[in-house]
Design a protein around this motif. Sequence first.
Motif, PDB file in Angstrom:
ATOM      1  N   LEU A 191       0.910  -0.972  -0.085  1.00  0.00           N
ATOM      2  CA  LEU A 191      -0.086   0.076  -0.062  1.00  0.00           C
ATOM      3  C   LEU A 191       1.050   1.246  -0.038  1.00  0.00           C
ATOM      4  CD1 LEU A 191      -2.409  -1.066   2.685  1.00  0.00           C
ATOM      5  CD2 LEU A 191      -2.608  -1.647   0.241  1.00  0.00           C
ATOM      6  N   PHE A 192       0.734   1.971  -0.990  1.00  0.00           N
ATOM      7  CA  PHE A 192       1.820   3.262  -1.409  1.00  0.00           C
ATOM      8  C   PHE A 192       0.978   4.418  -1.117  1.00  0.00           C
ATOM      9  CE2 PHE A 192       4.259  -0.010  -3.708  1.00  0.00           C
ATOM     10  CZ  PHE A 192       5.569   0.321  -3.160  1.00  0.00           C
ATOM     11  N   ASP A 193       1.447   5.174  -0.517  1.00  0.00           N
ATOM     12  CA  ASP A 193       1.040   6.591  -0.380  1.00  0.00           C
ATOM     13  C   ASP A 193       1.600   7.311  -1.351  1.00  0.00           C
ATOM     14  OD1 ASP A 193      -0.180   9.497   0.770  1.00  0.00           O
ATOM     15  OD2 ASP A 193       2.147   9.518   1.081  1.00  0.00           O
ATOM     16  N   MET A 194       1.082   8.425  -2.038  1.00  0.00           N
ATOM     17  CA  MET A 194       1.591   9.303  -3.228  1.00  0.00           C
ATOM     18  C   MET A 194       2.371  10.422  -3.167  1.00  0.00           C
ATOM     19  SD  MET A 194      -0.547  10.566  -6.783  1.00  0.00           S
ATOM     20  CE  MET A 194      -1.040  12.141  -5.815  1.00  0.00           C
ATOM     21  N   ASP A 195       1.733  11.474  -2.373  1.00  0.00           N
ATOM     22  CA  ASP A 195       2.505  12.641  -2.425  1.00  0.00           C
ATOM     23  C   ASP A 195       3.593  12.678  -1.305  1.00  0.00           C
ATOM     24  OD1 ASP A 195       0.910  14.491  -4.139  1.00  0.00           O
ATOM     25  OD2 ASP A 195      -0.568  14.076  -3.051  1.00  0.00           O
ATOM     26  N   GLY A 196       4.906  12.846  -1.715  1.00  0.00           N
ATOM     27  CA  GLY A 196       5.808  13.001  -0.755  1.00  0.00           C
ATOM     28  C   GLY A 196       6.394  11.556  -0.497  1.00  0.00           C
ATOM     29  N   THR A 197       5.735  10.468  -0.944  1.00  0.00           N
ATOM     30  CA  THR A 197       6.339   9.062  -0.668  1.00  0.00           C
ATOM     31  C   THR A 197       6.844   8.495  -2.026  1.00  0.00           C
ATOM     32  OG1 THR A 197       4.770   8.757   0.903  1.00  0.00           O
ATOM     33  CG2 THR A 197       5.514   6.758  -0.106  1.00  0.00           C
ATOM     34  N   LEU A 198       5.815   8.344  -3.049  1.00  0.00           N
ATOM     35  CA  LEU A 198       6.450   8.125  -4.213  1.00  0.00           C
ATOM     36  C   LEU A 198       6.938   9.379  -5.136  1.00  0.00           C
ATOM     37  CD1 LEU A 198       3.691   5.300  -5.183  1.00  0.00           C
ATOM     38  CD2 LEU A 198       5.893   4.956  -4.562  1.00  0.00           C
TER      39      LEU A 198
ATOM     40  N   ALA B 239       2.217  -0.738   4.630  1.00  0.00           N
ATOM     41  CA  ALA B 239       1.994   0.710   4.107  1.00  0.00           C
ATOM     42  C   ALA B 239       3.131   1.689   4.146  1.00  0.00           C
ATOM     43  CB  ALA B 239       0.942   1.350   4.887  1.00  0.00           C
ATOM     44  N   ILE B 240       3.461   2.212   3.234  1.00  0.00           N
ATOM     45  CA  ILE B 240       4.642   3.256   3.063  1.00  0.00           C
ATOM     46  C   ILE B 240       4.039   4.527   2.881  1.00  0.00           C
ATOM     47  CG2 ILE B 240       6.848   3.836   1.928  1.00  0.00           C
ATOM     48  CD1 ILE B 240       7.187   1.118   0.749  1.00  0.00           C
ATOM     49  N   GLU B 241       4.356   5.328   4.121  1.00  0.00           N
ATOM     50  CA  GLU B 241       3.781   6.767   4.099  1.00  0.00           C
ATOM     51  C   GLU B 241       4.995   7.650   4.497  1.00  0.00           C
ATOM     52  OE1 GLU B 241       1.398   8.724   4.263  1.00  0.00           O
ATOM     53  OE2 GLU B 241      -0.365   7.386   3.916  1.00  0.00           O
ATOM     54  N   ASP B 242       4.680   8.978   4.176  1.00  0.00           N
ATOM     55  CA  ASP B 242       5.499  10.299   4.579  1.00  0.00           C
ATOM     56  C   ASP B 242       5.272  11.014   5.607  1.00  0.00           C
ATOM     57  OD1 ASP B 242       5.193  13.200   2.871  1.00  0.00           O
ATOM     58  OD2 ASP B 242       3.698  11.432   2.656  1.00  0.00           O
ATOM     59  N   SER B 243       3.918  11.023   5.928  1.00  0.00           N
ATOM     60  CA  SER B 243       3.387  12.070   6.950  1.00  0.00           C
ATOM     61  C   SER B 243       2.687  11.340   8.130  1.00  0.00           C
ATOM     62  CB  SER B 243       2.246  13.029   6.182  1.00  0.00           C
ATOM     63  OG  SER B 243       0.971  12.072   5.952  1.00  0.00           O
ATOM     64  N   ALA B 244       2.818  12.255   9.373  1.00  0.00           N
ATOM     65  CA  ALA B 244       2.228  11.652  10.535  1.00  0.00           C
ATOM     66  C   ALA B 244       0.647  11.452  10.341  1.00  0.00           C
ATOM     67  CB  ALA B 244       2.345  13.047  11.515  1.00  0.00           C
TER      68      ALA B 244
END
Length: 218
Positions: free
Chosen positions: A2-9, A159-164
């Motif tokens: 599960l990939f986040d988009m903005d700031g992650t990919l 899941a891969i995420e960049d934000s809190a």
Amino acid sequence: MLFDMDGTLVDSEKLWDIALEELAVSYGGTLSAAARRAIIGTSMAESMRILHADLDQPHRDPARSAAWVDARILELFRTGLRWRPGALALLGAVRAARIPTALVTSSGRALVEVALDTLGRDSFDVVVCGDEVDSTKPHPEPYLTAARLLGVPIDRCVAIEDSATGVASAVAAGAAVLAVPAEVPLDPIDGVRQLADLTGADLDLLGALLGAPTSDPR
């Protein structure tokens, strides 16, 4: 997966910086650094509420502001979208391994359709957008929806995420979480692995997050 988009990919937060600051200037103000940090990972409606409050202009129409930002960010996405370090290689490895994969983003469908020109429409089995769920991140619904559509139990998903906000959503859903903070540092969270970026991330790492065989991280 599960990939986040903005700031992650993709390194899109800088494009959001441009659009949000231009909107603030058009309203005769300047968006504070604290408000910009608070906006990262939130829904468009919440982003506009934060921006209006920061400018001391709560009377502004959030729908009108959101429409302006949507139009501007579409222009920027068409010309300036760039991959985050290591993201393309990891996504390619996941797809080559035939691992069920979802994009789970707070961005709306119209913007995501433009982003998919860069990300690849065959890169994901499922795409869950912020305007297609009842509750956006940090609520767990986006990640639970993605796992359900993939047909994979959420506790077998990474899941891969960049934000809190995104990390909170994935943790609440019950996924294993890899955090790769981009614009704003994240405090340590029990059970959440942090990396500076996705450079060097591979299937072995993803499998280890699940405590599963490394060939099958979902």
